[in-house]
Design a protein around this motif. Structure first.
Motif, PDB file in Angstrom:
ATOM      1  N   HIS A 249       8.344   0.612  -0.499  1.00 14.98           N
ATOM      2  CA  HIS A 249       6.889   0.590  -0.413  1.00 14.98           C
ATOM      3  C   HIS A 249       6.509   0.260   1.027  1.00 14.98           C
TER       4      HIS A 249
ATOM      5  N   LEU B  27       3.666  -0.493   3.701  1.00  8.56           N
ATOM      6  CA  LEU B  27       2.293  -0.951   3.844  1.00  8.56           C
ATOM      7  C   LEU B  27       1.740  -0.451   5.166  1.00  8.56           C
TER       8      LEU B  27
ATOM      9  N   VAL C 283      -0.662   1.977   0.815  1.00  5.05           N
ATOM     10  CA  VAL C 283       0.755   1.883   0.473  1.00  5.05           C
ATOM     11  C   VAL C 283       1.286   3.289   0.193  1.00  5.05           C
TER      12      VAL C 283
ATOM     13  N   ILE D  15       3.104  -6.929   2.154  1.00  6.05           N
ATOM     14  CA  ILE D  15       3.486  -6.518   0.798  1.00  6.05           C
ATOM     15  C   ILE D  15       4.826  -7.174   0.481  1.00  6.05           C
TER      16      ILE D  15
END
Length: 170
Positions: free
Chosen positions: A67, A69, A83, A107
């Motif tokens: 993921h 950010l 994201v 994150i």
């Protein structure tokens, strides 16, 4: 052979801007820096796994999803996903968060596979499910000092306690 970004070569030979780091279950290191996410394998080889945007942070969940950010300025930038999620091979699988986050700052994957996204300007930690849906939050949205004033990071202890750094609290 290594590319001009150092891809395929030793990580120690590459200069990096580092804004965030994460480690996956196999021990590989992911580095968010500028416009790309780099992966350093356990053997020390560096590769680019994702590019584009202004990568501020990175988190790797238990499924191996990466993921990324992205940083944007809510005062001047149009709403855009904050994201970008990639599978373990680097394929983009989702772009999300534009309706959840005002000013993305960090994150962090939680031990229970939820994602904690620090929304600095909204004074809140937004908690999302692995399918990117908002579950709940900590802090009152857009209410400074309730209890946060521009939180910056989240950490978890093995016993389950959640720690929030509130870098700008008065």
């Amino acid at each position: 052979g290594a590319s001009d970004l150092g891809d395929g070569g030793p990580a120690t030979s590459v200069r990096l801007a580092v804004y965030g780091v994460a480690v996956d279950g196999a021990g590989n290191l992911y580095i968010a820096g500028g416009d790309r996410i780099r992966k350093v394998s356990t053997s020390g080889i560096i590769t680019t796994v994702a590019g584009g945007g202004n990568a501020l942070g990175v988190a790797v969940d238990a499924a191996g999803q990466v993921h990324v950010l992205l940083r944007s300025d809510p005062l001047v930038d149009a709403p855009t996903p904050c994201v970008i999620t990639h599978d373990a091979r680097g394929n983009r699988v989702a772009a999300w968060g534009e309706d959840l986050i005002v000013d993305s700052h960090m994150i962090v994957p939680a031990p229970n596979d939820r994602l904690f996204v620090v929304d600095r300007d909204a004074h809140q930690i937004v908690i999302c499910a692995p399918n990117w849906q908002r579950l709940c939050s900590i802090g009152e949205r857009n209410r400074p000092l309730s209890p946060f004033n521009h939180p910056t990071d989240v950490a978890f202890c093995p016993a389950g306690t959640i720690y929030v750094s509130d870098g700008y609290a008065a």
